[in-house]
Design an enzyme around this catalytic site. Sequence first.
Site, PDB file in Angstrom:
ATOM      1  N   CYS A  21       0.810  -1.222   0.000  1.00  0.00           N
ATOM      2  CA  CYS A  21       0.000   0.000   0.000  1.00  0.00           C
ATOM      3  C   CYS A  21       0.839   1.266   0.000  1.00  0.00           C
ATOM      4  CB  CYS A  21      -0.953  -0.012   1.198  1.00  0.00           C
ATOM      5  SG  CYS A  21      -2.280  -1.228   1.055  1.00  0.00           S
ATOM      6  N   GLY A  55     -14.820   9.379   1.311  1.00  0.00           N
ATOM      7  CA  GLY A  55     -13.624   8.579   1.111  1.00  0.00           C
ATOM      8  C   GLY A  55     -13.593   7.348   1.988  1.00  0.00           C
ATOM      9  N   ASP A  57     -14.150   3.168   3.005  1.00  0.00           N
ATOM     10  CA  ASP A  57     -13.350   2.021   2.569  1.00  0.00           C
ATOM     11  C   ASP A  57     -13.961   1.242   1.414  1.00  0.00           C
ATOM     12  OD1 ASP A  57     -11.139   2.054   4.573  1.00  0.00           O
ATOM     13  OD2 ASP A  57     -12.829   1.957   5.949  1.00  0.00           O
ATOM     14  N   ASP A  99     -11.475  -4.258   3.360  1.00  0.00           N
ATOM     15  CA  ASP A  99     -12.377  -3.141   3.080  1.00  0.00           C
ATOM     16  C   ASP A  99     -13.837  -3.513   3.358  1.00  0.00           C
ATOM     17  OD1 ASP A  99     -10.414  -1.356   2.384  1.00  0.00           O
ATOM     18  OD2 ASP A  99     -10.554  -1.749   0.241  1.00  0.00           O
ATOM     19  N   HIS A 148      -9.341 -11.285 -13.782  1.00  0.00           N
ATOM     20  CA  HIS A 148      -8.848 -10.626 -14.992  1.00  0.00           C
ATOM     21  C   HIS A 148      -7.341 -10.475 -14.882  1.00  0.00           C
ATOM     22  CE1 HIS A 148      -8.962  -8.163 -18.585  1.00  0.00           C
ATOM     23  NE2 HIS A 148      -8.303  -7.206 -17.956  1.00  0.00           N
ATOM     24  N   SER A 149      -6.634 -10.642 -16.000  1.00  0.00           N
ATOM     25  CA  SER A 149      -5.187 -10.511 -16.011  1.00  0.00           C
ATOM     26  C   SER A 149      -4.741  -9.699 -17.211  1.00  0.00           C
ATOM     27  CB  SER A 149      -4.523 -11.895 -16.041  1.00  0.00           C
ATOM     28  OG  SER A 149      -4.882 -12.584 -17.224  1.00  0.00           O
TER      29      SER A 149
END
Length: 338
Positions: A21, A55, A57, A99, A148-149
């Site tokens: 992060c 803002g 999570d 989250d 997804h990649s």
Amino acid sequence: MTPTTRQAPVRLTQFAHGGGCACKIPPGELEDVVSGLTPSGPATDSPLLVGLATGDDAAVVALPGQQGTAVVSTADFFTPVVDDPYDWGRIAAANALSDVYAMGGRPIVAVNLLAWPRDRLPFELAREVLRGGLDVATEAGCHVGGGHSVDDPEPKYGMAVTGLADPARLLRNDTGRAGLPLSLTKPLGLGVLNNRHKATGERFEQAIATMTALNRDASVAALAAGATCATDVTGFGLLGHLHKLARASGVSAVIDAAAVPLLEGAREAVRDGYVSGGTRRNLEWVAPYTDFGTTDADTRLLLADAQTSGGLLVAGEVPGAPVIGELVPLGAHSIVLR
């Protein structure tokens, strides 16, 4: 705890400009980017219970015709924070699931988000990353349904997670009120220990155990104790996330710096200079809103340390979690350190 050196065949952290992060866009810059990106028109009839405004999570949407049920939606991914691919997958999954827990929800399904430099790193490592994510999601009782990649010069991994919550029992960052104690459910210092790991290869088991621990039990305990206000402590550090909570709730916070729990080795890592640019940017951002008092420079950096898969900061008492301060009526600063 003495660090160990267990070299992985490939040091994943060397393929990333930042780690975990700490590679987030700085909070001040991010707020400028998303400012005004809210739907136009009246919001009174909107099923969107939590969006961009404070803002928080994750986003929360009430399900039409399903009283007592809301959908919690979030996504989180980042560059390698440790060299071991399996551990990185576990950490990234726990961080993404956090989250949902920070909103008082229960994750039910996730999809993988993977960016991989296919010409530079073997896919066997990618498999280990995905296996780590799957194992943590399984521990959480959350299904993983594909993902997804993309081919990317820098490896990145995380998850988009969908959860369920009771809209009448959410944990939000804008419902704090003066007089509530502040509890922190994981110690700080993950950022500086991860930065040391990236620089030296030293492996800190206490940091890995903390980052892979789910915030599930803390969320359940906070709700059971009647809490309505919480956030998780990740890339913006304790001070950054606390500032956002205090600002959204219209209060200030007083923190007893000596009461904030730290991981073993964290102070030494700061002393030896293993402080990320993200942590320094966090401190710069909160400085105008913080009365630091006599708090020393190293402690200020630890309180702003960019955490990866950190704990919950709860306005209320959580069994087993230290109380590090309290919310007070709005004053000249969002945060006062004592």
